[in-house]
Design a protein around this motif. Sequence first.
Motif, PDB file in Angstrom:
ATOM      1  N   VAL A 241       9.770  15.164  70.508  1.00  0.00           N
ATOM      2  CA  VAL A 241       9.293  14.651  69.222  1.00  0.00           C
ATOM      3  C   VAL A 241       7.863  14.149  69.375  1.00  0.00           C
ATOM      4  CG1 VAL A 241       9.551  12.848  67.483  1.00  0.00           C
ATOM      5  CG2 VAL A 241      11.572  14.055  68.315  1.00  0.00           C
ATOM      6  N   ALA A 242       7.620  13.347  70.405  1.00  0.00           N
ATOM      7  CA  ALA A 242       6.288  12.789  70.633  1.00  0.00           C
ATOM      8  C   ALA A 242       5.268  13.881  70.943  1.00  0.00           C
ATOM      9  CB  ALA A 242       6.341  11.774  71.770  1.00  0.00           C
ATOM     10  N   ALA A 243       5.657  14.838  71.784  1.00  0.00           N
ATOM     11  CA  ALA A 243       4.738  15.923  72.140  1.00  0.00           C
ATOM     12  C   ALA A 243       4.376  16.749  70.915  1.00  0.00           C
ATOM     13  CB  ALA A 243       5.367  16.806  73.205  1.00  0.00           C
ATOM     14  N   GLY A 244       5.361  17.031  70.072  1.00  0.00           N
ATOM     15  CA  GLY A 244       5.104  17.784  68.854  1.00  0.00           C
ATOM     16  C   GLY A 244       4.135  17.067  67.934  1.00  0.00           C
ATOM     17  N   GLU A 245       4.259  15.743  67.861  1.00  0.00           N
ATOM     18  CA  GLU A 245       3.351  14.952  67.037  1.00  0.00           C
ATOM     19  C   GLU A 245       1.929  14.988  67.609  1.00  0.00           C
ATOM     20  OE1 GLU A 245       3.945  13.059  63.992  1.00  0.00           O
ATOM     21  OE2 GLU A 245       5.387  14.704  64.156  1.00  0.00           O
ATOM     22  N   ILE A 246       1.814  14.917  68.911  1.00  0.00           N
ATOM     23  CA  ILE A 246       0.493  14.973  69.549  1.00  0.00           C
ATOM     24  C   ILE A 246      -0.150  16.333  69.324  1.00  0.00           C
ATOM     25  CG2 ILE A 246      -0.716  14.940  71.777  1.00  0.00           C
ATOM     26  CD1 ILE A 246       1.423  12.862  72.680  1.00  0.00           C
ATOM     27  N   MET A 247       0.638  17.398  69.462  1.00  0.00           N
ATOM     28  CA  MET A 247       0.128  18.754  69.276  1.00  0.00           C
ATOM     29  C   MET A 247      -0.156  19.072  67.808  1.00  0.00           C
ATOM     30  SD  MET A 247       2.899  20.524  71.855  1.00  0.00           S
ATOM     31  CE  MET A 247       2.303  22.221  71.854  1.00  0.00           C
ATOM     32  N   GLY A 248       0.553  18.381  66.906  1.00  0.00           N
ATOM     33  CA  GLY A 248       0.393  18.662  65.486  1.00  0.00           C
ATOM     34  C   GLY A 248       1.291  19.768  64.986  1.00  0.00           C
ATOM     35  N   LEU A 249       2.384  20.047  65.706  1.00  0.00           N
ATOM     36  CA  LEU A 249       3.338  21.062  65.265  1.00  0.00           C
ATOM     37  C   LEU A 249       4.194  20.487  64.144  1.00  0.00           C
ATOM     38  CD1 LEU A 249       4.693  23.863  65.699  1.00  0.00           C
ATOM     39  CD2 LEU A 249       6.249  22.726  67.300  1.00  0.00           C
ATOM     40  N   THR A 258      14.923  20.725  64.528  1.00  0.00           N
ATOM     41  CA  THR A 258      15.707  20.988  63.319  1.00  0.00           C
ATOM     42  C   THR A 258      17.174  21.214  63.669  1.00  0.00           C
ATOM     43  OG1 THR A 258      15.066  23.341  63.411  1.00  0.00           O
ATOM     44  CG2 THR A 258      13.742  21.903  62.017  1.00  0.00           C
ATOM     45  N   ALA A 259      17.430  21.813  64.837  1.00  0.00           N
ATOM     46  CA  ALA A 259      18.817  21.981  65.284  1.00  0.00           C
ATOM     47  C   ALA A 259      19.439  20.625  65.599  1.00  0.00           C
ATOM     48  CB  ALA A 259      18.872  22.885  66.512  1.00  0.00           C
ATOM     49  N   ALA A 260      18.666  19.738  66.210  1.00  0.00           N
ATOM     50  CA  ALA A 260      19.164  18.395  66.509  1.00  0.00           C
ATOM     51  C   ALA A 260      19.497  17.650  65.220  1.00  0.00           C
ATOM     52  CB  ALA A 260      18.113  17.623  67.308  1.00  0.00           C
ATOM     53  N   LYS A 261      18.673  17.830  64.203  1.00  0.00           N
ATOM     54  CA  LYS A 261      18.933  17.195  62.911  1.00  0.00           C
ATOM     55  C   LYS A 261      20.240  17.696  62.313  1.00  0.00           C
ATOM     56  CE  LYS A 261      16.912  16.536  58.316  1.00  0.00           C
ATOM     57  NZ  LYS A 261      15.751  16.833  57.434  1.00  0.00           N
ATOM     58  N   ARG A 262      20.472  19.001  62.352  1.00  0.00           N
ATOM     59  CA  ARG A 262      21.712  19.568  61.813  1.00  0.00           C
ATOM     60  C   ARG A 262      22.934  19.013  62.531  1.00  0.00           C
ATOM     61  NH1 ARG A 262      18.771  24.334  62.233  1.00  0.00           N
ATOM     62  NH2 ARG A 262      19.984  24.949  64.062  1.00  0.00           N
ATOM     63  N   ARG A 263      22.787  18.767  63.817  1.00  0.00           N
ATOM     64  CA  ARG A 263      23.914  18.289  64.625  1.00  0.00           C
ATOM     65  C   ARG A 263      24.060  16.776  64.609  1.00  0.00           C
ATOM     66  NH1 ARG A 263      23.755  22.037  70.075  1.00  0.00           N
ATOM     67  NH2 ARG A 263      25.203  20.424  70.785  1.00  0.00           N
ATOM     68  N   GLY A 264      23.126  16.102  63.971  1.00  0.00           N
ATOM     69  CA  GLY A 264      23.188  14.647  63.925  1.00  0.00           C
ATOM     70  C   GLY A 264      22.789  13.991  65.228  1.00  0.00           C
ATOM     71  N   LEU A 265      22.003  14.712  66.053  1.00  0.00           N
ATOM     72  CA  LEU A 265      21.539  14.159  67.319  1.00  0.00           C
ATOM     73  C   LEU A 265      20.240  13.398  67.091  1.00  0.00           C
ATOM     74  CD1 LEU A 265      22.109  17.245  69.662  1.00  0.00           C
ATOM     75  CD2 LEU A 265      23.594  15.267  69.370  1.00  0.00           C
ATOM     76  N   THR A 266      20.116  12.272  67.728  1.00  0.00           N
ATOM     77  CA  THR A 266      18.882  11.500  67.616  1.00  0.00           C
ATOM     78  C   THR A 266      18.315  11.229  69.001  1.00  0.00           C
ATOM     79  OG1 THR A 266      20.163   9.437  67.596  1.00  0.00           O
ATOM     80  CG2 THR A 266      19.540  10.379  65.455  1.00  0.00           C
ATOM     81  N   ASP A 271       9.947   9.066  63.097  1.00  0.00           N
ATOM     82  CA  ASP A 271      10.353   7.682  62.830  1.00  0.00           C
ATOM     83  C   ASP A 271      11.384   7.170  63.826  1.00  0.00           C
ATOM     84  OD1 ASP A 271       8.665   7.617  60.677  1.00  0.00           O
ATOM     85  OD2 ASP A 271      10.212   7.953  59.171  1.00  0.00           O
ATOM     86  N   ASP A 272      12.000   8.091  64.594  1.00  0.00           N
ATOM     87  CA  ASP A 272      13.010   7.693  65.572  1.00  0.00           C
ATOM     88  C   ASP A 272      12.397   7.298  66.918  1.00  0.00           C
ATOM     89  OD1 ASP A 272      14.982   8.368  63.735  1.00  0.00           O
ATOM     90  OD2 ASP A 272      15.192  10.415  64.495  1.00  0.00           O
ATOM     91  N   VAL A 273      11.078   7.510  67.058  1.00  0.00           N
ATOM     92  CA  VAL A 273      10.435   7.366  68.368  1.00  0.00           C
ATOM     93  C   VAL A 273       9.379   6.265  68.360  1.00  0.00           C
ATOM     94  CG1 VAL A 273       8.926   8.547  70.022  1.00  0.00           C
ATOM     95  CG2 VAL A 273      10.875   9.754  69.029  1.00  0.00           C
TER      96      VAL A 273
END
Length: 386
Positions: A241-249, A258-266, A271-273
């Motif tokens: 999550v943090a790396a994606g934010e730094i890269m701007g993805l 998105t798969a983690a979101k579907r599965r309810g994984l956090t 906002d979770d980090v």
Amino acid sequence: MKTNVYVIKCDSYEKADEKMIELFALMGGAGQFVKKDEKITLKANLLGAVPPERAVTTHPAVVAAAGAIVKKEGAIPLIADSPGSGYRYNEATLKKLYASCGMDAAAEKAGIGLNMDTGCDSVSFPQGKLIKHMEVIKPVTQADGIFNLCKMKTHLFMHMTGAVKNNFGIIPGLSKVGFHAKLHDKDLFADMLLDLALYVSPRISIMDAVLAMEGDGPGAAGTPRHVGLLLASACPLALDVAAGEIMGLPHDQNPVLTAAKRRGLTPHKPDDVNIIGEELAAIRIKDYKFPKTVKGMGLSGYNNPVFAKLFKTVFSQYPAVLKNCIGCGICKDSCPEKVISVNMQRGKSKANINIKKCIRCYCCHEMCPHKAIETRKNPFTKLINL
């Protein structure tokens, strides 16, 4: 409750030792991740036999620095990985891999071991959503704990490869081909990666983002980019999550999240980090270059099962063999659908891809060590300017 991700600046690999010590101090010390006499596998990203300056693999200075800390705690570190799907998992491959990626030097510098055991164990993981049984390399099954030493890179198929994706290396060599064959849908592949990450459950994930990769990664066709950071977290998802934010993805273009979101994984969203050590605004990169496959992923209907096949064949990039191909056959071995052949063309050995049967997994592009495969747009997409 937010999950912590620790980020420090590291301008060069010459500072890797001192910065790794600083990183663990920021997290409260290495003692919470490793105990005396434990066997700790340093699971690096060793995709292929390429030199460290190409940014394809975890840099040896980062591996050595992590290994030195493990050793200082009185534990027994071991460098290990199974390379990408174009390579056989045997002793000859490992020797070539370690020499090319600088792992020989890393092991010597830190006084730690290199795995040469090419055996595997059959393991059961009933908690998995897709993967409940698998063959896993022995340095993972026989370790007391895993240090996940990943690399910040782009990825044609999964858009980004980081802490979660690095766990795919626990699957031996050519066995990875079968996973690509069965799971050539991005969502399914992401679910598989999450299952592997949950199985491995690394003690800590550390991301080498000193020299990262942008463009058409994760292999030799990607472009090294100096980022100057080291990241770490006890949670691989949080690190991604943090790396994606730094890269701007964009979050919705990261299949793992998105798969983690579907599965309810956090955690699966920013906002979770909680990023500690550096301010996100100061380290976020505004012009990070992503693979060609990222553009257009928001097209209406792409995830509609009725139109999915049409969108995949018409709108997606396809792999094309270039003139500099030497016919080494690595792409052929990595292809899950066996749609690549190597034959003589005008007196020269060259690969040939049956595009009609290609599933757009881009394994051939990923594994080609000679930058001899590129991705191209379907002519129809050029007409409508996608």
